[in-house]
Structures are given as C-alpha cells and as structure tokens.
Design a protein around this motif. Structure first.
Motif, PDB file in Angstrom:
ATOM      1  N   VAL A  10       0.749  -1.060   0.125  1.00 23.04           N
ATOM      2  CA  VAL A  10       0.002   0.134  -0.043  1.00 23.04           C
ATOM      3  C   VAL A  10       0.886   1.309   0.014  1.00 23.04           C
ATOM      4  N   ALA A  11       2.052   1.365   0.762  1.00 20.95           N
ATOM      5  CA  ALA A  11       2.701   2.490   1.084  1.00 20.95           C
ATOM      6  C   ALA A  11       3.527   2.660  -0.387  1.00 20.95           C
ATOM      7  N   GLN A  12       3.911   1.671  -1.102  1.00 20.83           N
ATOM      8  CA  GLN A  12       4.680   1.719  -2.089  1.00 20.83           C
ATOM      9  C   GLN A  12       4.017   2.201  -3.451  1.00 20.83           C
ATOM     10  N   SER A  13       2.614   1.597  -3.408  1.00 18.93           N
ATOM     11  CA  SER A  13       1.699   1.827  -4.587  1.00 18.93           C
ATOM     12  C   SER A  13       0.967   3.194  -4.292  1.00 18.93           C
ATOM     13  N   LEU A  14       0.732   3.725  -3.164  1.00 19.63           N
ATOM     14  CA  LEU A  14       0.459   5.154  -3.060  1.00 19.63           C
ATOM     15  C   LEU A  14       1.687   6.116  -3.266  1.00 19.63           C
ATOM     16  N   THR A  15       2.661   5.958  -3.185  1.00 18.55           N
ATOM     17  CA  THR A  15       3.912   6.654  -3.291  1.00 18.55           C
ATOM     18  C   THR A  15       3.998   6.999  -4.710  1.00 18.55           C
ATOM     19  N   ALA A  16       3.991   5.602  -5.517  1.00 19.86           N
ATOM     20  CA  ALA A  16       4.125   5.908  -6.970  1.00 19.86           C
ATOM     21  C   ALA A  16       2.874   6.523  -7.530  1.00 19.86           C
ATOM     22  N   GLY A  17       1.587   6.162  -7.171  1.00 23.34           N
ATOM     23  CA  GLY A  17       0.383   6.875  -7.610  1.00 23.34           C
ATOM     24  C   GLY A  17       0.319   8.492  -7.387  1.00 23.34           C
ATOM     25  N   LEU A  18       0.780   8.714  -6.144  1.00 20.24           N
ATOM     26  CA  LEU A  18       0.642  10.253  -5.761  1.00 20.24           C
ATOM     27  C   LEU A  18       1.800  11.150  -6.668  1.00 20.24           C
TER      28      LEU A  18
ATOM     29  N   PRO B  35       6.756  -0.224  13.843  1.00 19.95           N
ATOM     30  CA  PRO B  35       7.820   0.341  14.482  1.00 19.95           C
ATOM     31  C   PRO B  35       8.090   1.753  13.910  1.00 19.95           C
ATOM     32  N   ARG B  36       8.637   2.593  14.559  1.00 21.35           N
ATOM     33  CA  ARG B  36       8.608   3.873  14.060  1.00 21.35           C
ATOM     34  C   ARG B  36       9.751   4.057  12.788  1.00 21.35           C
ATOM     35  N   THR B  37      10.667   3.229  12.699  1.00 17.86           N
ATOM     36  CA  THR B  37      11.622   3.075  11.564  1.00 17.86           C
ATOM     37  C   THR B  37      10.704   2.932  10.406  1.00 17.86           C
ATOM     38  N   GLU B  38       9.683   1.906  10.394  1.00 20.94           N
ATOM     39  CA  GLU B  38       9.028   1.726   9.147  1.00 20.94           C
ATOM     40  C   GLU B  38       8.017   2.696   8.975  1.00 20.94           C
ATOM     41  N   VAL B  39       7.551   3.452   9.792  1.00 23.13           N
ATOM     42  CA  VAL B  39       6.597   4.384   9.562  1.00 23.13           C
ATOM     43  C   VAL B  39       7.324   5.711   8.934  1.00 23.13           C
ATOM     44  N   ARG B  40       8.760   6.007   9.448  1.00 23.25           N
ATOM     45  CA  ARG B  40       9.575   6.915   8.910  1.00 23.25           C
ATOM     46  C   ARG B  40       9.822   6.829   7.552  1.00 23.25           C
ATOM     47  N   ALA B  41      10.348   5.465   7.365  1.00 17.39           N
ATOM     48  CA  ALA B  41      10.694   5.157   5.915  1.00 17.39           C
ATOM     49  C   ALA B  41       9.601   5.316   5.137  1.00 17.39           C
ATOM     50  N   ALA B  42       8.252   5.092   5.168  1.00 15.76           N
ATOM     51  CA  ALA B  42       7.270   5.217   4.431  1.00 15.76           C
ATOM     52  C   ALA B  42       7.039   6.678   4.099  1.00 15.76           C
ATOM     53  N   TRP B  43       7.052   7.485   5.231  1.00 12.27           N
ATOM     54  CA  TRP B  43       6.930   8.940   5.204  1.00 12.27           C
ATOM     55  C   TRP B  43       7.829   9.687   4.181  1.00 12.27           C
ATOM     56  N   THR B  44       9.248   9.109   4.644  1.00 11.04           N
ATOM     57  CA  THR B  44      10.420   9.797   3.804  1.00 11.04           C
ATOM     58  C   THR B  44      10.614   9.255   2.462  1.00 11.04           C
TER      59      THR B  44
END
Length: 382
Positions: A146-154, A200-209
């Motif tokens: 979901v994170a990768q797909s949203l990033t590409a689509g956005l 984990p915060r590391t995963e959230v941070r990576a998705a936001w970044t």
C-alpha cells in the motif's frame, strides 16, 4: 509554504484542512478559487457527500498503482482487479481536478499555488481491509505494498496536476489521522477484541520519507505532514509525533534533486498541528514548544483552527480573537514576529456544515490570517 519556480509570498496565509460540503465539484471549485485567492492556498476540494469514492479513504485509494479496491459494508477492501467502485474513485478525482482548472480559467486566474490532501500511507493501510477481513496494516507485506503503491500513484498525480492546472507551487498535505494509534498499537482489529500490533517507528519514518521524496521529485514544492491523535491510550504525544515528522521530511537546508532545466529551489516541509492555548482549558504547552523549534529551524507550521462556535448574535465573527491570541503567545515564548510568515491558518473540516456556514468559516480564516500578517508587518503587538 514554498517554492516551485519561486518563493511563496512572505505572509501569513489561510487554507482548508478538510473536506467541503455539497456534491457539485464546479460549485466547490468556485468556492475555493474565490475564498482562497492569492496569496492564500486553495485546495483541490474533497466532497464526501458525493458518495463512495469521494470520501477520504476512497479518494486516496483511487491513487494506488497496480492495486485495486472495492467498497464493502465494513469499508474499502483490497481486491485483485479494479471494479466499479475503484473506477468511480478515479473518475471523481479527475472530475474535481478538471472543475478547478476550468473555474480558474473562466475567472482569468492562474493557480500559482494549489494544495492536494491525501490520506497518508500508514493511515490508508489502517483503513483498507484484506479479503480475509483484517486491516491491511496488520500484514507487513500488505502495508508495504500500500505504501509503495500510494507513493508511485501520488507522484503521478502531482505531475498530472501541475501539467493540467499550471500550478507552479504545489503543496501535498499528507494526512495521517491514525498516526498515534498506529505507533501505540491501539488500533482495534475487525473483531474489536484485540488491537493491531504497533508499527515500528523506523517503518513509519521510511514510508513517510519515501512518499515525501517521491512527490518532491515529481514537482511538488511543499510537503505538509498532518499526524493525528484521536483516542485514549495513544502513548505518542505531539512532541514524539513532531520528532518523527522532523526525521521523515526534508530539512529546510536540504538540496533538491538537480533538474535539466537548471537548479531546483529547495523543498519546504511543514507540520500540521491543532491550534490550542498555551495555558488554561484545552491548553497544551508542548504544541508551542514544537512551534518554536520548527519555526526557528526554518520550517512552517499549519495551525488547524478549532470548530467555530455557534453564532450567538448578529455581530458574531468566528476567529475574531485568533490572530491576537497567536501573536500574544508568540511574544510570550520569545519568537521573532517576522517568523509569523511561516504560519498557515487552516479552516477545519467543513463537510458537515452548510455551504453558507463553510464559506463564512473560510472567510473568517482568511481574515484571521490577514490580521496576523498585519501584526507581523508592525513588528508585533503594540
């Protein structure tokens, strides 16, 4: 906020951080263009009253690349192939974009500044369901997809919006209303008897970044992160959410990617916070600590204004004391009045209001921003 082909106006600005009433995209676009004219920040309207696909989750799910959704009684669900619900979400967003462009063109206005609000990758994963009946957030592979797909689509949407609207400065507002619940592990499962394990915060941070960098590379000039707290038991206070946002977003001094057409102005990042008093009922001094740190670091703050109270008399004016209240607090915590230009005042969600009330709220937000900017120009309160 910032930049694109040039810096944004050095002034306190107004915007909308939420949805708009009604179901007519042309009427909503006209409200945005007339209510948030330059130097303020108009937003591509969100119209949940139009039905499925125009709600916050469906609208953002329609941006997903190589993932499809449909609508079930319990909410939006990931499915193998796009169907009518998915196509409706994609079509609604396209219609909104065309309507705003047409209205601006009819008025002879150039949309130099424009904002697009989307559900962030973590909250979107929390609100999308798997075919087995659980939140996609509960499955590592699903939430990664979901994170990768949203990033590409956005990123693709940013390129389309800039090309169609001609906006030289496009702000992407990443709304993460479930951030604190996701990080605290307090989000209930489908049964309601358990909660989804904390992410984990590391995963959230990576998705936001990843998302922030992708939209900047696609041409966005500003990224606003709007993390949320919504319930009891969320062990993540505003200070921790702000720290995580700071780690995830580009700093004010970060260089942007090079461009074949020449140097690219550095991106701007902003944090959205609720506007609360420094002291007294409903106060939260930690929010003002965050404001001080972020503005002194050269970043921007978007203040989500509270819901205006009911009109008690003919002279009722929402937010009439807001500008002075902010300026007084600004002085108390020792901030330079010139830094008030790093503030954006945002009207709250208006989807449950009448159109008349929503426009009055937007007008009051603009008036508060302009009053605060006059205080800035005067060097503070007399």
């Amino acid at each position: 906020m910032d930049t694109g082909t040039g810096a944004a106006p050095e002034t306190v600005r107004a915007t909308l951080l939420g949805a708009w009433p009604g179901a007519d995209p042309v009427v909503a676009a006209r409200d945005m263009v007339s209510g948030l004219g330059s130097p303020h920040l108009p937003v591509l309207p969100e119209l949940p009253a139009r039905g499925p696909g125009s709600d916050a989750v469906g609208r953002s799910a329609g941006l997903l690349e190589e993932l499809a959704v449909d609508l079930q009684p319990h909410g939006w669900r990931l499915v193998p192939e796009p169907g009518m619900d998915h196509r409706r979400a994609v079509s609604a967003l396209s219609t909104d974009r065309h309507a705003l462009t047409d209205i601006a063109g009819e008025a002879g206005l150039e949309l130099d500044d424009l904002a697009l609000r989307v559900r962030g990758p973590m909250s979107l994963a929390a609100d999308l369901w798997l075919t087995g009946g659980e939140r996609s957030l509960s499955d590592y592979g699903a939430r990664r997809d979901v994170a990768q797909s949203l990033t590409a689509g956005l990123a693709a949407q940013v390129r389309s919006m800039r090309a169609q609207t001609g906006a030289s400065r496009l702000t992407v507002i990443v709304d993460e209303p479930r951030a604190a619940a996701i990080l605290s592990g307090t989000l209930p499962t489908a049964s309601g008897y358990r909660t989804v394990r904390s992410i984990p915060r590391t995963e959230v941070r990576a998705a936001w970044t990843a998302l922030a960098q992708a939209v900047i590379d696609a041409g966005a000039s500003s990224v606003v992160l709007a993390p949320g707290r919504s319930g009891a038991g969320e062990a993540w206070p505003w200070t921790d959410l702000a720290l995580l946002a700071s780690e995830s977003l580009p700093s004010a001094s970060s260089p942007s990617s090079p461009s074949a057409s020449g140097p690219v102005p550095e991106p701007m990042s902003a944090l959205a916070l609720p506007l609360v008093p420094l002291e007294g009922p409903g106060s939260d001094a930690s929010c003002w600590d965050i404001v001080a740190g972020w503005t002194e670091a050269g970043r921007h703050i978007v203040f989500r204004l509270p819901e205006p109270g009911p009109a008690g008399d003919r002279d009722h004016r929402p937010y009439r004391d807001t500008a002075v209240g902010i300026a007084r607090t600004w002085e108390r915590i020792g901030l330079d009045p010139a830094r008030l230009a790093q503030l954006v005042l945002a009207a709250p969600d208006q989807s449950g209001a009448t159109r008349l009330t929503a426009n009055r709220t937007l007008e009051a937000t603009v008036a508060a921003a302009e009053q605060l900017d006059r205080i800035r120009q005067d060097g503070g309160l007399a």
